[in-house]
Write an enzyme that holds these catalytic residues in place. Structure first.
Site, PDB file in Angstrom:
ATOM      1  N   THR A 175      -8.163   7.237   3.616  1.00  0.00           N
ATOM      2  CA  THR A 175      -7.596   7.456   4.794  1.00  0.00           C
ATOM      3  C   THR A 175      -6.235   8.152   4.748  1.00  0.00           C
ATOM      4  O   THR A 175      -5.246   8.020   4.060  1.00  0.00           O
ATOM      5  CB  THR A 175      -7.766   6.077   5.713  1.00  0.00           C
ATOM      6  OG1 THR A 175      -9.051   5.488   5.610  1.00  0.00           O
ATOM      7  CG2 THR A 175      -7.216   6.176   6.992  1.00  0.00           C
ATOM      8  N   TYR A 193      -6.029  -3.533  -8.622  1.00  0.00           N
ATOM      9  CA  TYR A 193      -6.313  -3.465  -7.340  1.00  0.00           C
ATOM     10  C   TYR A 193      -7.764  -3.595  -7.142  1.00  0.00           C
ATOM     11  O   TYR A 193      -8.261  -4.416  -6.201  1.00  0.00           O
ATOM     12  CB  TYR A 193      -6.346  -1.781  -7.042  1.00  0.00           C
ATOM     13  CG  TYR A 193      -6.362  -1.574  -5.470  1.00  0.00           C
ATOM     14  CD1 TYR A 193      -5.626  -2.314  -4.606  1.00  0.00           C
ATOM     15  CD2 TYR A 193      -7.056  -0.422  -5.178  1.00  0.00           C
ATOM     16  CE1 TYR A 193      -5.731  -2.089  -3.132  1.00  0.00           C
ATOM     17  CE2 TYR A 193      -7.063  -0.205  -3.849  1.00  0.00           C
ATOM     18  CZ  TYR A 193      -6.544  -1.007  -2.899  1.00  0.00           C
ATOM     19  OH  TYR A 193      -6.717  -0.680  -1.371  1.00  0.00           O
ATOM     20  N   LEU A 247      -4.522  -6.928   5.962  1.00  0.00           N
ATOM     21  CA  LEU A 247      -4.429  -5.609   5.336  1.00  0.00           C
ATOM     22  C   LEU A 247      -3.405  -5.475   4.264  1.00  0.00           C
ATOM     23  O   LEU A 247      -3.055  -4.411   3.728  1.00  0.00           O
ATOM     24  CB  LEU A 247      -3.943  -4.371   6.388  1.00  0.00           C
ATOM     25  CG  LEU A 247      -4.959  -3.949   7.272  1.00  0.00           C
ATOM     26  CD1 LEU A 247      -5.436  -4.736   8.155  1.00  0.00           C
ATOM     27  CD2 LEU A 247      -4.684  -2.578   8.316  1.00  0.00           C
ATOM     28  N   GLY A 279       2.619  -1.290   7.418  1.00  0.00           N
ATOM     29  CA  GLY A 279       2.251  -0.371   6.336  1.00  0.00           C
ATOM     30  C   GLY A 279       1.790   0.884   7.404  1.00  0.00           C
ATOM     31  O   GLY A 279       1.592   0.825   8.535  1.00  0.00           O
ATOM     32  N   ALA A 328      -9.279  -6.138   4.847  1.00  0.00           N
ATOM     33  CA  ALA A 328      -9.372  -4.717   4.795  1.00  0.00           C
ATOM     34  C   ALA A 328      -9.656  -4.695   3.199  1.00  0.00           C
ATOM     35  O   ALA A 328      -8.625  -4.655   2.502  1.00  0.00           O
ATOM     36  CB  ALA A 328      -8.247  -4.060   4.950  1.00  0.00           C
ATOM     37  N   ARG A 344      -7.405 -22.680   9.829  1.00  0.00           N
ATOM     38  CA  ARG A 344      -6.528 -23.807  10.602  1.00  0.00           C
ATOM     39  C   ARG A 344      -6.448 -23.078  12.108  1.00  0.00           C
ATOM     40  O   ARG A 344      -6.415 -24.388  13.010  1.00  0.00           O
ATOM     41  CB  ARG A 344      -5.001 -23.649  10.387  1.00  0.00           C
ATOM     42  CG  ARG A 344      -4.498 -24.559   8.867  1.00  0.00           C
ATOM     43  CD  ARG A 344      -2.846 -24.642   9.035  1.00  0.00           C
ATOM     44  NE  ARG A 344      -2.253 -23.653   8.962  1.00  0.00           N
ATOM     45  CZ  ARG A 344      -1.945 -22.720   7.955  1.00  0.00           C
ATOM     46  NH1 ARG A 344      -2.260 -23.540   6.784  1.00  0.00           N
ATOM     47  NH2 ARG A 344      -0.906 -21.841   8.009  1.00  0.00           N
ATOM     48  N   TYR A 386     -14.863 -18.849   1.941  1.00  0.00           N
ATOM     49  CA  TYR A 386     -14.413 -19.418   3.071  1.00  0.00           C
ATOM     50  C   TYR A 386     -15.513 -19.457   4.102  1.00  0.00           C
ATOM     51  O   TYR A 386     -15.722 -20.580   5.061  1.00  0.00           O
ATOM     52  CB  TYR A 386     -12.937 -18.997   3.578  1.00  0.00           C
ATOM     53  CG  TYR A 386     -11.990 -19.700   2.876  1.00  0.00           C
ATOM     54  CD1 TYR A 386     -11.685 -19.410   1.459  1.00  0.00           C
ATOM     55  CD2 TYR A 386     -11.293 -20.168   3.837  1.00  0.00           C
ATOM     56  CE1 TYR A 386     -10.603 -19.833   1.019  1.00  0.00           C
ATOM     57  CE2 TYR A 386      -9.889 -20.905   3.374  1.00  0.00           C
ATOM     58  CZ  TYR A 386      -9.618 -20.832   1.899  1.00  0.00           C
ATOM     59  OH  TYR A 386      -8.685 -21.296   1.433  1.00  0.00           O
ATOM     60  N   ARG A 439      -0.283   9.731  -3.216  1.00  0.00           N
ATOM     61  CA  ARG A 439      -1.771  10.219  -2.801  1.00  0.00           C
ATOM     62  C   ARG A 439      -2.135  11.536  -2.751  1.00  0.00           C
ATOM     63  O   ARG A 439      -1.160  12.311  -2.482  1.00  0.00           O
ATOM     64  CB  ARG A 439      -2.370   9.322  -1.418  1.00  0.00           C
ATOM     65  CG  ARG A 439      -2.414   8.058  -1.534  1.00  0.00           C
ATOM     66  CD  ARG A 439      -2.821   7.377  -0.201  1.00  0.00           C
ATOM     67  NE  ARG A 439      -3.003   6.232   0.153  1.00  0.00           N
ATOM     68  CZ  ARG A 439      -2.715   5.117   0.441  1.00  0.00           C
ATOM     69  NH1 ARG A 439      -1.683   5.375   1.106  1.00  0.00           N
ATOM     70  NH2 ARG A 439      -3.299   3.865   0.374  1.00  0.00           N
ATOM     71  N   ASP A 499       6.752 -12.689   2.559  1.00  0.00           N
ATOM     72  CA  ASP A 499       5.875 -12.404   1.267  1.00  0.00           C
ATOM     73  C   ASP A 499       4.484 -13.466   1.696  1.00  0.00           C
ATOM     74  O   ASP A 499       4.852 -14.335   1.244  1.00  0.00           O
ATOM     75  CB  ASP A 499       6.628 -12.440   0.239  1.00  0.00           C
ATOM     76  CG  ASP A 499       5.512 -12.318  -0.983  1.00  0.00           C
ATOM     77  OD1 ASP A 499       4.297 -11.950  -1.000  1.00  0.00           O
ATOM     78  OD2 ASP A 499       6.184 -12.211  -2.371  1.00  0.00           O
TER      79      ASP A 499
HETATM   80  N1  UDP Z   1      -5.087  13.642  -7.129  1.00  0.00           N
HETATM   81  C1  UDP Z   1      -4.712  15.019  -7.392  1.00  0.00           C
HETATM   82  N2  UDP Z   1      -3.497  15.194  -7.244  1.00  0.00           N
HETATM   83  C2  UDP Z   1      -2.419  14.421  -6.723  1.00  0.00           C
HETATM   84  C3  UDP Z   1      -2.777  13.161  -6.205  1.00  0.00           C
HETATM   85  C4  UDP Z   1      -4.011  12.905  -6.762  1.00  0.00           C
HETATM   86  O1  UDP Z   1      -5.480  15.954  -7.742  1.00  0.00           O
HETATM   87  O2  UDP Z   1      -1.389  15.023  -6.572  1.00  0.00           O
HETATM   88  C5  UDP Z   1      -6.639  13.738  -7.087  1.00  0.00           C
HETATM   89  C6  UDP Z   1      -6.641  11.870  -7.898  1.00  0.00           C
HETATM   90  O3  UDP Z   1      -6.712  12.051  -9.186  1.00  0.00           O
HETATM   91  C7  UDP Z   1      -8.063  11.375  -7.112  1.00  0.00           C
HETATM   92  C8  UDP Z   1      -8.044  12.093  -5.934  1.00  0.00           C
HETATM   93  O4  UDP Z   1      -6.923  13.190  -5.935  1.00  0.00           O
HETATM   94  O5  UDP Z   1      -9.041  12.067  -8.001  1.00  0.00           O
HETATM   95  C9  UDP Z   1      -7.655  11.059  -4.806  1.00  0.00           C
HETATM   96  O6  UDP Z   1      -6.526  10.476  -4.912  1.00  0.00           O
HETATM   97  P1  UDP Z   1      -5.647   9.432  -4.026  1.00  0.00           P
HETATM   98  O7  UDP Z   1      -4.457   8.933  -5.205  1.00  0.00           O
HETATM   99  O8  UDP Z   1      -5.527   9.845  -2.943  1.00  0.00           O
HETATM  100  O9  UDP Z   1      -6.715   8.081  -3.864  1.00  0.00           O
HETATM  101  P2  UDP Z   1      -7.887   7.654  -4.638  1.00  0.00           P
HETATM  102  O10 UDP Z   1      -8.892   8.076  -4.129  1.00  0.00           O
HETATM  103  O11 UDP Z   1      -7.800   7.804  -6.288  1.00  0.00           O
HETATM  104  O12 UDP Z   1      -7.441   5.840  -4.548  1.00  0.00           O
END
Ligand code: UDP
Length: 344
Positions: free
Chosen positions: A175, A145, A73, A10, A114, A106, A159, A186, A56
């Site tokens: 990050t 999540y 992670l 990832g 993470a 183990r 544990y 994101r 998986d």
């Molecule tokens: N966000 C945004 N435009 C985008 C994607 C995300 O304004 O195209 C906003 C989202 O609503 C949040 C923030 O940016 O308030 C961070 O979003 P992200 O999905 O990166 O991660 P989060 O911190 O929410 O897990």
């Protein structure tokens, strides 16, 4: 050391594997490549100290030979990813974490989970320190999540207490950096993709919500410090420099060298209003604090995306068509998508 990294293909996991190999460790990278990518580890496959297992971890986790540390992670982590795969997200946070803990038990290995700032939900305390218990909607869309990671923290401590496993928990705040998927939805990846493609930047809500963005190299330094410490945590790891999403859009425009046009979309349900880590514990217990300024980190990330024009063009088209939508836009997964889980 021989280190097992779940989710090693990832975004963050592959940087961790790279750093471990660079400092002379042996790495076993386990990934089902559902959100990770083979490309991320392609350069590492040439090392005889690097091994890749396509597994998986919700089904099984088998590793031959000794293991000194398990860095766990594996999980979808971007909101659109975990919203598209809610059952898998819950499974990897629960069964996957238990399988990783069993393996650490183990082998008598150090185990580092993470975890995430999402365990704080939409926080009522600001900045967030580790003794704040959070404000999570247990049945909202993000709960798959948030609650999976909260369970992962609980089972990690169980544990430790019941079986004496040497565990540590880091709570990772937003990050970013090279190897983020252009299409992970994101905010940093989406804004960079849009700016590099001459598209408007999609701001959800009025853009006044805040996040604190940590460059991936800094974060990996924190993960290594946690691995080597005997700390149980949880310890927040992130960059305390807080920005509004609107400020981030302006910064991305400056770095991409283009005038910023923005477009406002609805704010996703339960989107946290403010997020900033209190990192006093990381400073004192791990001797860690982030070093890379956001301007520098964004420049490096923009250069990385710019070197992948096809990926960026495809992601820009998906963003334009609303395919990488925010959680409230996420389409329920088809029955086919969940067939394997239901069968299992
Ligand atoms: N966000 C945004 N435009 C985008 C994607 C995300 O304004 O195209 C906003 C989202 O609503 C949040 C923030 O940016 O308030 C961070 O979003 P992200 O999905 O990166 O991660 P989060 O911190 O929410 O897990």
């Amino acid at each position: 050391m021989r280190v097992l990294v779940t989710g090693g293909a990832g975004f963050i996991g592959s940087h961790l594997c790279e750093r471990l190999i660079a400092r002379g460790d042996q790495v076993v990278c386990v990934d089902d490549l559902s959100s990770g990518r083979h490309d991320n580890i392609a350069d590492l496959l040439g090392s005889d100290r690097f091994e890749f297992l396509h597994q998986d971890i919700t089904e099984r986790l088998d590793v031959e030979g000794s293991v000194d540390a398990v860095m766990h992670l594996a999980s979808p982590a971007s909101p659109p990813d975990y919203l598209r795969r809610p059952l898998e997200t819950l499974a990897v946070g629960s069964r996957g974490t238990e399988n990783a803990l069993r393996l650490a038990h183990r082998h008598g290995a150090r185990f580092v989970l993470a975890s995430t700032s999402e365990v704080y939900g939409d926080p009522a305390i600001h900045p967030q320190c580790e003794d704040y218990w959070g404000n999570v909607n247990p049945v909202g869309p993000r709960s798959v999540y948030d609650e999976a990671k909260r369970y992962a923290e609980a089972v990690t401590f169980a544990y430790r207490r019941a079986l004496g496993v040497d565990t540590g928990i880091v709570r990772i705040f937003n990050t970013y950096g090279p190897r983020m998927r252009a299409d992970d939805g994101r905010v940093v990846s989406s804004f960079l993709v849009q700016a590099l493609s001459g598209e408007p930047l999609t701001i959800y809500g009025d853009g006044s919500q805040t996040r604190s963005f940590c460059y991936v190299d800094d974060l990996v330094t924190a993960l290594l410090a946690m691995m080597e410490s005997g700390e149980a945590g949880p310890i927040n790891c992130g960059n305390p420099q807080e920005r509004t999403v609107a400020e981030l859009a302006t910064l991305v425009g400056e770095i991409a060298g283009c005038p910023v046009v923005t477009e406002h979309h609805d704010l996703p349900q339960d989107d946290p209003t403010r997020r900033r880590p209190d990192i006093a514990l990381a400073r004192t217990r791990l001797g860690w604090s982030p070093q890379i300024e956001i301007e520098d980190g964004l420049r490096r990330t923009a250069a990385w995306f710019a070197s992948r024009p096809e990926e960026v063009a495809a992601a820009a088209a998906d963003l334009r068509g609303g395919q990488l939508g925010a959680p409230h836009d996420a389409q329920p997964g088809g029955h086919d998508q969940h067939a394997a889980l239901l069968a299992g």
